[in-house]
Design a protein around this motif. Sequence first.
Motif, PDB file in Angstrom:
ATOM      1  N   LEU A 261       0.755  -1.058   0.125  1.00  0.00           N
ATOM      2  CA  LEU A 261      -0.047  -0.022  -0.017  1.00  0.00           C
ATOM      3  C   LEU A 261       0.828   1.138  -0.130  1.00  0.00           C
ATOM      4  O   LEU A 261       0.368   2.504  -0.171  1.00  0.00           O
ATOM      5  CB  LEU A 261      -0.965   0.096   1.149  1.00  0.00           C
ATOM      6  N   LYS A 326      -6.627  -3.865   2.988  1.00  0.00           N
ATOM      7  CA  LYS A 326      -6.225  -3.451   1.845  1.00  0.00           C
ATOM      8  C   LYS A 326      -7.381  -3.121   0.799  1.00  0.00           C
ATOM      9  O   LYS A 326      -7.189  -2.040   0.384  1.00  0.00           O
ATOM     10  CB  LYS A 326      -5.467  -4.578   1.110  1.00  0.00           C
ATOM     11  N   LYS A 327      -8.305  -3.707   0.958  1.00  0.00           N
ATOM     12  CA  LYS A 327      -9.493  -3.732  -0.253  1.00  0.00           C
ATOM     13  C   LYS A 327     -10.313  -2.232   0.688  1.00  0.00           C
ATOM     14  O   LYS A 327     -10.352  -1.229  -0.378  1.00  0.00           O
ATOM     15  CB  LYS A 327     -10.492  -4.729   0.148  1.00  0.00           C
ATOM     16  N   TRP A 329      -8.862   0.145   1.959  1.00  0.00           N
ATOM     17  CA  TRP A 329      -7.906   1.411   1.893  1.00  0.00           C
ATOM     18  C   TRP A 329      -7.870   1.993   0.377  1.00  0.00           C
ATOM     19  O   TRP A 329      -7.850   3.078   0.176  1.00  0.00           O
ATOM     20  CB  TRP A 329      -6.459   0.938   2.288  1.00  0.00           C
ATOM     21  N   HIS A 330      -7.913   0.867  -0.506  1.00  0.00           N
ATOM     22  CA  HIS A 330      -7.952   1.202  -1.895  1.00  0.00           C
ATOM     23  C   HIS A 330      -9.194   1.482  -2.090  1.00  0.00           C
ATOM     24  O   HIS A 330      -9.500   2.573  -3.168  1.00  0.00           O
ATOM     25  CB  HIS A 330      -7.794  -0.108  -2.668  1.00  0.00           C
ATOM     26  N   GLN A 333      -9.127   5.237  -0.882  1.00  0.00           N
ATOM     27  CA  GLN A 333      -8.383   6.235  -1.910  1.00  0.00           C
ATOM     28  C   GLN A 333      -9.009   6.449  -3.339  1.00  0.00           C
ATOM     29  O   GLN A 333      -8.763   7.592  -3.767  1.00  0.00           O
ATOM     30  CB  GLN A 333      -6.832   5.548  -2.098  1.00  0.00           C
ATOM     31  N   LYS A 334      -9.769   5.321  -3.842  1.00  0.00           N
ATOM     32  CA  LYS A 334     -10.359   5.609  -5.145  1.00  0.00           C
ATOM     33  C   LYS A 334     -11.594   6.676  -4.709  1.00  0.00           C
ATOM     34  O   LYS A 334     -11.497   7.596  -5.809  1.00  0.00           O
ATOM     35  CB  LYS A 334     -11.044   4.410  -5.474  1.00  0.00           C
TER      36      LYS A 334
END
Length: 345
Positions: A261, A326-327, A329-330, A333-334
């Motif tokens: 990340l 992880k999912k 966070w992405h 951010q998206k």
Amino acid sequence: MTNLPQRFHGGPDSLGVPLHDFSTNSNACGPCPQALAAVRQADATRYPDAGYTALREQLADWHGVAPQRVLLAASASEFIVRVTAWVAQQGGRAVWLPPHSYGDYAHAAQAWGLTQDTLAQDAQLLWSCDPSSPLGASQPGLEQLVTSSSSVCVLDRAYEPLRLSGALALPDEQLQQVWQLWTPNKALGLTGVRAAYVIAPLGSGEAVTALERLCPSWPLGAHGVALLQAWTHAPAQAWLAESLQTLRAWKARQVAVCESLGWTCLPSDANFFCVRPQLTGMSQTMTEALTALRAQGIKLRDTASFGLPAHARLGVLPPPAQDALKKAWHSWQKSLRQYLPKEFS
């Protein structure tokens, strides 16, 4: 009235129990089956022995010390307040803390009027923790701290049973000079059962007596007694040893996930570590990041209260929780990219 420092803790909050709780350092392999069975079978209809005779003897035998050196505490936080009160009663004026440390040390000191001193030799109460929190690393200069001071030195060993690498850099001779604070509920994955104990230094009989006088009656209920008794038994220790192997593998994977990340992972010997997340855009803060993750059921521990701003502490969790982090966070951010200026997207 002087304002006391606000205390911050991991675990459940106003939003309830997090779906994936990285904010505590409890053994994610838990609960320990043997300890859980002992707690469930505890007879809560009766008071424990007010002197905790059998429990003290069990703990003393397990550590190879005299029973007179074993003190019981309702929790680590309870003993932190009690020993601070005792030092203050003895005329203590200052406390020394590691650069990054558990906030209850400072809270208790301020409550009892002890100032925080930058020089260990000028303080009457010294706190140490190894592996430390929030870093999970060895405390630099621990042996020198113990050998060069005649002050009360407490070594918080909450995370010693969860050490995944390294070793305590303190010879046994020096170890016998400090107050050793143990809280096995973390290692056993049963943090909801509040129970702790202390191994007093050699030759500290008068101090033990004074601290016992400051202790309320029955600091431990039946469930706390059952937990500590199970802690000394071979089956629970065998389970713990096996769980450490699992935690090492999970930790290696979790570090890799965090690095993927773009986060910076700090070194750690324990079942937790600190990270510095890579924030996109100039306006983002750690608080915003942790709030966004919490909204998706992911909770990390802000380390600002430990004196480490712009970082978070993560307990090691199983791979599905790591993937969820992880999912999440992405996803956050998206969602931000559509609002950021082009140079930050």
